[in-house]
Scaffold this active site. Sequence first.
Site, PDB file in Angstrom:
ATOM      1  N   ALA A  11     -10.097  23.309  -6.903  1.00 49.17           N
ATOM      2  CA  ALA A  11      -9.228  22.127  -6.996  1.00 49.17           C
ATOM      3  C   ALA A  11      -9.331  21.477  -8.367  1.00 49.17           C
ATOM      4  O   ALA A  11      -9.251  20.266  -8.508  1.00 49.17           O
ATOM      5  CB  ALA A  11      -9.604  21.125  -5.909  1.00 49.17           C
ATOM      6  N   ARG A  17       3.525  21.128 -12.827  1.00 48.37           N
ATOM      7  CA  ARG A  17       4.890  21.071 -12.296  1.00 48.37           C
ATOM      8  C   ARG A  17       5.122  19.922 -11.309  1.00 48.37           C
ATOM      9  O   ARG A  17       6.253  19.654 -10.930  1.00 48.37           O
ATOM     10  CB  ARG A  17       5.242  22.416 -11.635  1.00 48.37           C
ATOM     11  CG  ARG A  17       5.687  23.443 -12.651  1.00 48.37           C
ATOM     12  CD  ARG A  17       5.871  24.796 -12.011  1.00 48.37           C
ATOM     13  NE  ARG A  17       4.595  25.413 -11.659  1.00 48.37           N
ATOM     14  CZ  ARG A  17       4.478  26.506 -10.912  1.00 48.37           C
ATOM     15  NH1 ARG A  17       5.542  27.081 -10.400  1.00 48.37           N
ATOM     16  NH2 ARG A  17       3.288  27.017 -10.656  1.00 48.37           N
ATOM     17  N   ARG A 444       6.054 -37.509  13.664  1.00 46.13           N
ATOM     18  CA  ARG A 444       7.425 -37.400  13.161  1.00 46.13           C
ATOM     19  C   ARG A 444       8.022 -38.804  13.164  1.00 46.13           C
ATOM     20  O   ARG A 444       7.524 -39.706  13.848  1.00 46.13           O
ATOM     21  CB  ARG A 444       8.256 -36.473  14.053  1.00 46.13           C
ATOM     22  CG  ARG A 444       8.424 -36.999  15.443  1.00 46.13           C
ATOM     23  CD  ARG A 444       9.129 -36.031  16.375  1.00 46.13           C
ATOM     24  NE  ARG A 444       9.363 -36.671  17.660  1.00 46.13           N
ATOM     25  CZ  ARG A 444       9.388 -36.042  18.821  1.00 46.13           C
ATOM     26  NH1 ARG A 444       9.161 -34.744  18.863  1.00 46.13           N
ATOM     27  NH2 ARG A 444       9.614 -36.698  19.925  1.00 46.13           N
TER      28      ARG A 444
END
Length: 463
Positions: A11, A17, A444
């Site tokens: 390897a 390519r 809120r």
Amino acid sequence: MHKPVTIVILAAGLGTRMKSRHAKVLHKAGGKTLLQHVVDTARELAPPERIFVVVGHQAEKVRQSVETPGVRFIEQTEQKGTGHAVMIGRDAMAKLDGYLMVLYGDSPLLRVETLRSLIAQETEGDAAGVLMSAHMEDPFGYGRVIRDARGNVLGVVEQKAGTPEQLAIREANMGIYCFRADLFWKHVDEIQPNNPAREYYLTDMPEILNRAGHTVEAMKIDDPAEALGINDRAQLAEVDRIFRDRKRRAVMASGVTLVQPETITIDAAVEIGMDTIVEPFAQILGKTKIGENCRVGACSIVSDSTLADEVEIGAFSIVGTSVLEHGVHAGPYARLRMENHVAAGAHIGNFVELKKTRMGAGAKANHLAYLGDSEIGAKVNIGAGTITCNYDGQKKHRTAIGEGAFVGSNSTLVAPIEIGAGAYIAAGSVITHPVPPDALGVGRARQENKEEWAKKRRRLAKA
Ligand code: UD1
Ligand code: MG
């Protein structure tokens, strides 16, 4: 029991390519690097201390890519040919008795059974070596196998060196060999770089062994595609396709339904339990484990995650590095981004994102929410539009929501924050202070109605 086999995997090549900045064997097919496929195959045939990988180009990266502990590496700093690549391993390998098998890091499709036959032919006969060959309609580029009348191998002739008669031979050398180790190491130095490329060709070995009075045999395989070496991206795609197909067949053989299997991608290491159904275009990746009787919806991507039995992933969902316990429902269109743990029976609905979040058993976040760095108790209900504000621009902070709490729609939970068990959060709240257990948190503006306001406005506009 025959003598053990040492396996050397070549390897070191660059793979020009591939047109890549990465060494060829680091490219992936079937969800694994090419080299790891070969190492995994080798591991079926030899213990790790008898597996050697010859590395050269990007040696360090290639070395680190191998996940198998105990595998050994040999560095070939200059690539002087396949013969040279093995020769340089003499110090490490020649003392190991038995047999020496040569594999290529860029030929990942070879099956264990095929290599077992190669080893069997070598160990059961008295040849000094057996090479793998195949009949090819177009063997261009491959070495050709030259045999005598009795079928013994006289030598291998490389494409560049062959005479027209030799090149007319259709039996190609696959480049995979099994040698008697003692004879191989005794004669390997006789390989000479006497060819135009000035390389040491491993393919000279049959002739060398013949000269020394030994025989070499060839083992013909039926399908040369099995020994296909990858040289470019088109071949990489082809090999990927073959791996995907093999995996899908294996998964179906073990009792999993794949709907339109040709559209489904499953990585090599994935495990899926019986009677699970995988729908078209799903991708199941990495080290994912899926239990029995689950459903993975169309176009979903599940990676490196563990799903217990009876888990349902709706279509178009993404699940990464998460654990989903028994009977969890997620999706369609859910995103369990990373490191989530969703306990049994919890529901994660559409357009809900979870990050580093624990959802307790039976908890629900059915629509449109972001829950990050959160600890959410059992049976909690997260209303649509709930957001954990976990990031202050510098640091991430945690959100904890106690068991059975109810978070109204469109709540903004500014972390670090704690909401007690059984508490309620009024819809639309911005929560910045802890909410005690069983309390109502409202954050809120109070609603005010201005009587007749709209009517007056319309009247003014007309005037
Ligand atoms: C080789 C064979 C050829 C066979 C073919 C099958 C030789 C001389 N020829 O040719 O007969 O038909 O395989 O595919 O062996 N490598 C190294 N170090 C080196 C040179 C190569 O590690 O110095 C590695 C490469 O990275 C590759 C493998 O060995 O993985 C094969 O080398 P390559 O150059 O591709 O050989 P082929 O020309 O294919
Ligand atoms: Mg090659």
